[in-house]
Design an enzyme around this catalytic site. Structure first.
Site, short mmCIF file in Angstrom:
data_model
loop_
_atom_site.label_atom_id
_atom_site.label_comp_id
_atom_site.label_asym_id
_atom_site.label_seq_id
_atom_site.Cartn_x
_atom_site.Cartn_y
_atom_site.Cartn_z
CB CYS A 1 4.68 6.14 8.91
SG CYS A 1 6.31 6.58 8.38
CG HIS B 1 0.41 2.94 4.15
ND1 HIS B 1 -0.85 2.53 3.83
CD2 HIS B 1 0.29 4.27 3.57
CE1 HIS B 1 -1.74 3.18 3.52
NE2 HIS B 1 -1.10 4.33 3.32
CG ASN C 1 -1.87 -0.98 1.15
OD1 ASN C 1 -2.67 -1.43 0.20
ND2 ASN C 1 -2.59 -1.42 2.21
#
Lengths: 392, 392
Positions: free
Chosen positions: B328, B293, B291
């Site tokens: 994050c 991420h 993703n």
């Protein structure tokens, strides 16, 4: 040999889990063979009553009868996890033990070691397929299990008994890998590995990765290893006793045909020739292996840090060659340098393209110490545009 | 629910491989169940002629007869990889297929999902045992395979079909893990996982890790999950249709007894209260998941970056609690803060010590954005001196 010894400082040590783990587990070692005792203990788990089935429709044989001389080498307990008959452990319930397929086995008259792996959810990257680091980790794991299962293992990972006596270790100098296709989460891959001589004092280790379902070969890799004294850090000839240990396992087969191999020297990048430099790369505690060295697979992540991010996202890394020059410890800050390979326009330079078509991009890389600019790894990579129409 | 919604921005999304991978593989989904078609295809590999053996001495039954209603839920192909009879696939040669034990299976009337793993050479740290990151990766893998094998999987990892229809995803808010002992390379571990309700709108997922050889429980873990709309990023109640899907799998059992659990809030560290701050931590491309991420297991490595290096070397991390606050992405530079927990002297604070003795060290941590100091994860860790006399 003088020229090899002179290169001692520019060869990386084998940064694999170290010399201590096997210590204390050698109690069962005999002249006939050796295997860490805890695995032997596992076999007698539950009811201590397993039969061994050899091949299809084979008559169950006792464990004792499969010990003996194979490939001219006496092997002991190690044969439980693989011999020329591809023995599988089956317990009396007919259920297979988890570890019988979780570990590998020998095939092809014990010349080839084979292990299957499932690609795990955390081993895939942003494009949802296994990363290059994952592939290299699996190659390393298969190689280590090959040595352990061969019954030759001394008290250091990858070292034979005759090597351990002489404080010798294997060090890798070069790895070249060609990736046809990367697998997805849950896919099963089957890895074959074998060794052969490389010149007078080297060893070559090759690997082939197949998609287990289709049996298609999706990755090929080859590597070169030499012997080093772990105390003097000087290169060594292969002692005759060591040669006698490994010779019966040598198989004259090439994962990558000679004309497809990348055996060319990799140019050294400098501040002047590098197009991109990423500085301040700090090895983390979690990058260290059991020898407090940086695991050599971790280098790949740092090398890729100086590749443009759109390339990482839009291209597949189809070929990679690593030339190891020096070991790296945690305190060292690193720099990653990358340049487009200028000779790419020349068609004759496409021979190491894993999918047999011209790579869309080719880079030269250098990973070096930030402080004194000392070389750690040189690398060459080839990239092809991702095929957007492929199924994920 | 208002208070939960207000916390939307402080909850991390489930940073697991994403929504796209399963797309295109749902063709075989039916009202009776669903399993990614490629795994079903694997079963018919080689000779397409497998029998299914149910339990010890059971009569082989056809694949069709094992489809049906289990735990009140209709399941289809998924049962091939696990049902209440612990069916194992055996082919006509009597060899087990690699994937039959490489994947997991249901046990205990389908309430518990079980998978075994071998600790690989590259999953161990400087002390030659599996790292905390390795354990967390294996927990994640087992959880994802549990959902997939349950036959409930929608088009996102971990999400059910009724959730996918509503664009809902599970997000983890807290994980607590207690480690009794870390395993070594080659050891086989067996992981059990199950789910239960957590309040009105949450789900609890627990895990137990056993040493396969001794069956000793060596790790216990528990986690809390809530539902979020993947587009609005707002928390949501559990819709009735989703509750009906997951309810039959709920098992009222605790991996960690209530009085041993760490359910206390973790204090927020600041520049004033932190004893050690490590700045400039840069997520690498290889830290990203499908993703884009940061994979939530990677946080552990950064958290440990601000722990004194002698602690990392001389102590075992015996307990860890993570409170996820915000997701994050790669461009964010991070800071890791650590402080000794001042209340350690108070004996009443030792309840979350995994080995039931007073921890030698206890730390509070914060991982935050370097730019705006926004919180990403709060953590608490407990450490015990390594036992030097133990065998490696």
């Amino acid at each position: 040999m003088a020229s090899m010894a002179a290169r001692t400082n520019s060869i990386a040590t084998l940064r694999l889990p170290g010399d201590v783990l096997m210590a204390g587990k050698n109690e069962t070692a005999t002249k006939l063979g050796f295997y860490p005792s805890r695995r032997v203990a596992m076999i007698t788990r539950k009811n201590g009553n397993f039969s061994v089935r050899a091949g299809a429709g084979g008559t169950p044989r006792s464990v004792e009868t499969i010990n003996g001389k194979i490939n001219g080498v006496h092997v002991g307990e190690a044969t439980l996890f693989g011999n020329k008959n591809s023995i599988e452990l089956i317990n009396d319930d007919g259920d297979s033990l988890p570890h019988s397929s979780l570990h590998g086995k020998f095939v092809e008259e014990r010349f080839v070691y084979r292990q299957t792996f499932v690609i795990r959810s955390y081993e895939i990257g942003p494009d949802k397929t296994a990363t290059m680091e994952t592939l290299m980790n699996l190659l390393q794991e298969t190689a280590l299990n090959h040595v352990t299962s061969s019954g030759l293992a001394g008290n250091g990972f990858g070292a034979t008994r005759e090597m351990s006596i002489r404080k010798l270790i294997w060090v890798v100098t070069r790895i070249h890998i060609q990736v046809q296709r990367y697998n997805s989460w849950g896919d099963v891959v089957e890895i074959d590995t074998w060794v052969d001589a490389a010149g007078k004092n080297g060893m070559r280790r090759d690997w082939i990765i197949r998609d287990y379902q289709t049996q298609e070969i999706i990755t090929r890799a080859t590597s070169t290893w030499v012997i080093m004294n772990r105390e003097t850090r000087r290169l060594s000839k292969i002692p005759d006793q060591v040669r006698q240990e490994v010779l019966p396992f040598y198989l004259n087969r090439f994962a990558i045909a000679k004309e497809k191999n990348d055996s060319e020297k990799i140019d050294k990048l400098t501040d002047d020739t590098a197009e991109r430099i990423t500085s301040g790369l700090a090895p983390r505690w979690s990058d260290m292996d059991a020898n407090q060295h940086v695991n050599n697979v971790k280098y790949i992540g740092w090398i890729l840090e100086s590749v443009p991010i759109n390339v990482l996202g839009d291209y597949d890394l189809t070929s990679m060659t690593l030339e190891y020059r020096r070991e790296c410890r945690q305190s060292n800050l690193l720099e990653s340098l990358t340049s487009t390979t200028s000779s790419l326009a020349d068609d004759s330079n496409c021979k190491n393209n894993s999918i047999n078509r011209r790579p869309d991009l080719e880079y030269t890389h250098l990973l070096r110490m930030q402080a004194d600019k000392a070389e750690i790894v040189r690398a060459r990579t080839e990239w092809n545009t991702k095929q957007k129409d492929k199924l994920h």
